[in-house]
Scaffold this motif. Structure first.
Motif, PDB file in Angstrom:
ATOM      1  N   ALA A 179       0.854  -1.197   0.000  1.00 15.95           N
ATOM      2  CA  ALA A 179       0.000   0.000   0.000  1.00 15.95           C
ATOM      3  C   ALA A 179       0.883   1.239   0.000  1.00 15.95           C
ATOM      4  O   ALA A 179       1.006   1.939   1.012  1.00 15.95           O
ATOM      5  CB  ALA A 179      -0.927   0.007   1.209  1.00 15.95           C
ATOM      6  N   PRO A 180       1.549   1.528  -1.122  1.00 16.34           N
ATOM      7  CA  PRO A 180       2.486   2.654  -1.168  1.00 16.34           C
ATOM      8  C   PRO A 180       1.792   3.991  -0.930  1.00 16.34           C
ATOM      9  O   PRO A 180       0.670   4.202  -1.385  1.00 16.34           O
ATOM     10  CB  PRO A 180       3.065   2.570  -2.583  1.00 16.34           C
ATOM     11  CG  PRO A 180       2.023   1.835  -3.382  1.00 16.34           C
ATOM     12  CD  PRO A 180       1.413   0.861  -2.427  1.00 16.34           C
ATOM     13  N   ALA A 181       2.501   4.895  -0.231  1.00 15.67           N
ATOM     14  CA  ALA A 181       1.902   6.177   0.127  1.00 15.67           C
ATOM     15  C   ALA A 181       2.579   7.367  -0.548  1.00 15.67           C
ATOM     16  O   ALA A 181       1.968   8.420  -0.683  1.00 15.67           O
ATOM     17  CB  ALA A 181       1.952   6.367   1.648  1.00 15.67           C
ATOM     18  N   HIS A 182       3.858   7.230  -0.952  1.00 16.58           N
ATOM     19  CA  HIS A 182       4.577   8.327  -1.599  1.00 16.58           C
ATOM     20  C   HIS A 182       4.641   8.072  -3.104  1.00 16.58           C
ATOM     21  O   HIS A 182       4.559   6.932  -3.562  1.00 16.58           O
ATOM     22  CB  HIS A 182       6.007   8.432  -1.062  1.00 16.58           C
ATOM     23  CG  HIS A 182       6.086   8.576   0.427  1.00 16.58           C
ATOM     24  ND1 HIS A 182       6.255   7.496   1.259  1.00 16.58           N
ATOM     25  CD2 HIS A 182       6.013   9.673   1.229  1.00 16.58           C
ATOM     26  CE1 HIS A 182       6.305   7.913   2.512  1.00 16.58           C
ATOM     27  NE2 HIS A 182       6.149   9.221   2.526  1.00 16.58           N
ATOM     28  N   LEU A 183       4.816   9.149  -3.879  1.00 10.65           N
ATOM     29  CA  LEU A 183       4.879   9.018  -5.333  1.00 10.65           C
ATOM     30  C   LEU A 183       5.973   8.044  -5.750  1.00 10.65           C
ATOM     31  O   LEU A 183       5.775   7.230  -6.664  1.00 10.65           O
ATOM     32  CB  LEU A 183       5.123  10.391  -5.973  1.00 10.65           C
ATOM     33  CG  LEU A 183       5.247  10.396  -7.503  1.00 10.65           C
ATOM     34  CD1 LEU A 183       3.995   9.834  -8.157  1.00 10.65           C
ATOM     35  CD2 LEU A 183       5.544  11.809  -8.008  1.00 10.65           C
ATOM     36  N   TYR A 184       7.128   8.110  -5.095  1.00 10.01           N
ATOM     37  CA  TYR A 184       8.224   7.198  -5.423  1.00 10.01           C
ATOM     38  C   TYR A 184       7.781   5.744  -5.301  1.00 10.01           C
ATOM     39  O   TYR A 184       7.971   4.933  -6.221  1.00 10.01           O
ATOM     40  CB  TYR A 184       9.402   7.482  -4.490  1.00 10.01           C
ATOM     41  CG  TYR A 184      10.516   6.474  -4.524  1.00 10.01           C
ATOM     42  CD1 TYR A 184      11.366   6.374  -5.621  1.00 10.01           C
ATOM     43  CD2 TYR A 184      10.756   5.623  -3.436  1.00 10.01           C
ATOM     44  CE1 TYR A 184      12.407   5.459  -5.648  1.00 10.01           C
ATOM     45  CE2 TYR A 184      11.793   4.706  -3.452  1.00 10.01           C
ATOM     46  CZ  TYR A 184      12.617   4.631  -4.558  1.00 10.01           C
ATOM     47  OH  TYR A 184      13.649   3.718  -4.582  1.00 10.01           O
ATOM     48  N   ALA A 185       7.160   5.406  -4.173  1.00  6.73           N
ATOM     49  CA  ALA A 185       6.730   4.023  -3.950  1.00  6.73           C
ATOM     50  C   ALA A 185       5.575   3.642  -4.860  1.00  6.73           C
ATOM     51  O   ALA A 185       5.507   2.504  -5.343  1.00  6.73           O
ATOM     52  CB  ALA A 185       6.334   3.838  -2.488  1.00  6.73           C
TER      53      ALA A 185
END
Length: 317
Positions: A136-142
């Motif tokens: 469940a990525p939260a940052h744009l990078y992830a």
């Protein structure tokens, strides 16, 4: 050793890539490093190609007259302090997809790509387990990394290519950006300045950059399919890392835990299950946390001494 492979490593001159290339070359494989600039101390066993992967016109040239059976894709936006939210993450998704397609068209058979531990929704306790812990990525990078992974997985399945996705946890060792955690602490102490840091209560998983390179090399040569953690599997608080570094430098009195605020929404617990990495690939870590810290200290002590010598000689940086 199995028969030699022809391996293309993007980001081959980067923090991890240079170690990947060295391990594979040492094992007798044909290794080509791809990047925008060559290392000053070039490994004669590794061929080098200078291309910007984000240039669509340059990509076909990489495979013109060349063939690779294995691709290790490490290149991405990693500028310290901005990569989390950098718009360039979108460029790297597009460039990576073009690269994978051209690699497949040229007859490539295996892709190993670098993911990140922050794709996970960090559990309250215990390690992140590939294939079990929620993504469940939260940052744009992830988010960008996860998006690329999902397309890569589907594309490789359709093309009957094998692939592996190595989620990298925290790195430590020589060559880090000077403003990353350990270098910033070490540089402050070497200058007899207070080492200002956050509370340090966060639990993390630190791996030597050289071990990370060896792990990716082992992963590329294995038959591992899908996501896997690239980590030490040892949880440690940031405060413990900082205190150990300060103790090695003989100045624990300079540590200022809590002098900086903790980052908003930072996971208190983020470490990985390293069992599959060693069980399936045969990889074994070489460097302990203490050894990694000592190598980092030696590196930055040498750099600081060089700055002093240059300053004394009237040489500006």
């Amino acid at each position: 050793m199995s028969s030699s492979r022809s391996i293309l490593v993007t980001g081959g001159t980067g923090l991890i890539g240079q170690h990947v290339c060295a391990v594979l070359a040492e094992e007798g494989h044909w290794v080509t490093s791809l990047g925008r600039s060559q290392l000053s101390s070039r490994d004669p066993r590794v061929a080098f190609l200078s291309y910007d992967l984000r240039d669509p016109d340059a990509l076909p040239e990489i495979f013109r007259g060349r063939s690779f059976d294995t691709l290790i894709h490490l290149a991405w936006e990693t500028t310290h302090g901005r990569f989390w939210h950098a718009p360039e993450n979108l460029d790297w998704v597009a460039a990576s997809l073009r690269l994978i397609r051209l690699f497949a068209d040229a007859g490539g058979s295996r892709v190993v790509a670098a993911g990140t531990c922050v794709e996970y929704r960090a559990p309250g306790v215990g390690p992140c387990v590939a294939g079990e812990t929620e993504v469940a990525p939260a940052h744009l990078y992830a988010v960008a990394k996860d998006a690329f992974h999902r397309v890569l997985r589907s594309f490789c399945s359709d093309q009957r290519m094998s692939y592996a996705w190595g989620r990298i946890f925290m790195l430590i060792g020589p060559g880090e950006h000077p403003n990353r955690l350990v270098p910033s602490i070490v540089r402050s102490i070497l200058r007899s300045e207070p080492a200002r840091c956050s509370s340090g209560t966060q639990v993390r998983d630190f791996m030597d950059v050289r071990d990370c390179g060896a792990a990716f090399a082992a992963l590329a040569l294995s038959s591992v399919s899908g996501p896997i953690n690239i980590c030490s599997g040892t949880p440690v608080t940031i405060a413990e890392v900082i205190r150990t570094a300060a103790a090695f430098l003989g100045r624990p009195d300079l540590v200022r835990l809590g002098a900086l605020p903790d980052r908003p929404n930072e996971a208190p617990n983020l470490w990985g299950d390293a069992g599959p990495l060693s069980d399936v690939t045969g990889y074994r870590a070489t460097y302990s946390l203490s050894a990694s810290l000592q190598a980092a200290i030696d590196h930055w002590r040498s750099s600081e001494q060089a700055l002093v010598r240059h300053a004394a000689a009237g040489v500006s940086e």
